[in-house]
Design a protein around this motif. Structure first.
Motif, PDB file in Angstrom:
ATOM      1  N   GLN A  55      21.263  -6.012 -23.680  1.00 15.53           N
ATOM      2  CA  GLN A  55      21.091  -7.393 -23.573  1.00 15.53           C
ATOM      3  C   GLN A  55      19.472  -7.925 -23.606  1.00 15.53           C
ATOM      4  N   PRO A  56      19.075  -8.592 -24.541  1.00 11.35           N
ATOM      5  CA  PRO A  56      17.915  -9.139 -24.848  1.00 11.35           C
ATOM      6  C   PRO A  56      17.431  -9.989 -23.620  1.00 11.35           C
ATOM      7  N   PRO A  57      16.091 -10.148 -23.252  1.00  6.23           N
ATOM      8  CA  PRO A  57      15.639 -10.995 -22.192  1.00  6.23           C
ATOM      9  C   PRO A  57      15.824 -12.342 -22.240  1.00  6.23           C
ATOM     10  N   SER A  58      15.941 -12.698 -23.571  1.00  5.30           N
ATOM     11  CA  SER A  58      16.371 -14.253 -23.549  1.00  5.30           C
ATOM     12  C   SER A  58      17.628 -14.805 -23.333  1.00  5.30           C
ATOM     13  N   VAL A  59      18.511 -13.758 -22.976  1.00  2.00           N
ATOM     14  CA  VAL A  59      20.201 -14.115 -22.463  1.00  2.00           C
ATOM     15  C   VAL A  59      20.141 -13.605 -21.060  1.00  2.00           C
ATOM     16  N   VAL A  60      20.710 -14.533 -20.269  1.00  2.13           N
ATOM     17  CA  VAL A  60      20.771 -14.258 -18.930  1.00  2.13           C
ATOM     18  C   VAL A  60      21.975 -14.762 -18.446  1.00  2.13           C
ATOM     19  N   TYR A  61      22.620 -13.896 -17.796  1.00  2.00           N
ATOM     20  CA  TYR A  61      23.999 -14.048 -17.308  1.00  2.00           C
ATOM     21  C   TYR A  61      23.907 -14.375 -15.591  1.00  2.00           C
ATOM     22  N   SER A  62      25.016 -14.707 -14.999  1.00  2.00           N
ATOM     23  CA  SER A  62      25.213 -15.262 -13.866  1.00  2.00           C
ATOM     24  C   SER A  62      24.785 -14.310 -12.554  1.00  2.00           C
ATOM     25  N   ASP A  63      25.136 -13.120 -12.980  1.00  4.62           N
ATOM     26  CA  ASP A  63      24.873 -11.948 -12.016  1.00  4.62           C
ATOM     27  C   ASP A  63      23.570 -11.536 -12.122  1.00  4.62           C
ATOM     28  N   ASP A  64      22.515 -11.844 -13.055  1.00  2.00           N
ATOM     29  CA  ASP A  64      21.175 -11.511 -12.968  1.00  2.00           C
ATOM     30  C   ASP A  64      20.993 -10.167 -13.378  1.00  2.00           C
ATOM     31  N   SER A  65      21.949  -9.377 -14.096  1.00  2.00           N
ATOM     32  CA  SER A  65      21.853  -8.080 -14.135  1.00  2.00           C
ATOM     33  C   SER A  65      21.543  -7.761 -15.818  1.00  2.00           C
ATOM     34  N   PRO A  66      20.980  -6.850 -15.996  1.00  2.00           N
ATOM     35  CA  PRO A  66      20.947  -6.198 -17.486  1.00  2.00           C
ATOM     36  C   PRO A  66      22.379  -5.542 -17.772  1.00  2.00           C
ATOM     37  N   HIS A  67      22.764  -5.952 -19.088  1.00  2.00           N
ATOM     38  CA  HIS A  67      23.982  -5.664 -19.529  1.00  2.00           C
ATOM     39  C   HIS A  67      23.839  -4.871 -20.768  1.00  2.00           C
ATOM     40  N   THR A  68      24.851  -3.902 -21.059  1.00  2.00           N
ATOM     41  CA  THR A  68      24.716  -2.843 -22.324  1.00  2.00           C
ATOM     42  C   THR A  68      26.062  -3.081 -22.956  1.00  2.00           C
TER      43      THR A  68
END
Length: 152
Positions: A55-68
């Motif tokens: 996941q690029p740093p520019s995209v943030v999801y509601s759980d604030d976790s990095p995704h792959t």
């Protein structure tokens, strides 16, 4: 001269086995089990990670976790036996896992059985709404963020 012949050998009483027979039976059972274990190991499905997309740093999801996004190749030689009428057990297929586990061991699962496309040429577009999996063939799979955010 008094030649006395030794008494004849007595046969083993019925219900008792000869020690050599037990040994041969044990060896046969051990060999059969060894063949069964080896066949199971050799024919068990194998999974190989082909590509990962972070996941690029520019995209943030509601759980604030990095995704792959993890693209895996599954080779299942046992499926050649066609033990069931299930057409989804193809020999070789690809799977995509989306989630927080960078190894692809857990997450939202998408199986790719489409023909006329090369899954290894997959590109990924990250957005706050979800992830688009794009293929050179024009196929596109969209996975909403609600499907993989929060450890699903």
């Amino acid at each position: 001269m008094n030649d006395v012949a030794p008494p004849p050998a007595r046969p083993a009483p019925s219900g008792q086995s000869v020690p050599g027979h037990r040994m041969r039976t044990a060896i046969f059972v051990a060999a059969a089990l060894g063949v069964l274990v080896a066949a199971t190991i050799l024919w068990w499905p194998r999974t190989t990670v082909v590509k990962t997309f972070s996941q690029p740093p520019s995209v943030v999801y509601s759980d604030d976790s990095p995704h792959t996004v993890v693209l895996q190749h599954v080779h299942a030689p046992i499926a050649v036996l066609r033990l069931s009428d299930d057409s989804t057990s193809s020999l070789d297929h690809y799977e995509v896992y989306l989630g927080r586990d960078p190894s692809g061991g857990y997450g939202h699962h998408v199986r790719l059985d489409a023909t006329d496309m090369d899954p290894t040429r997959l590109t990924v577009e990250w957005a706050t709404e979800g992830v688009s999996l794009n293929f050179e063939s024009g196929h596109r799979v969209f996975v909403p963020a609600t499907s993989f955010v929060g450890g699903r």
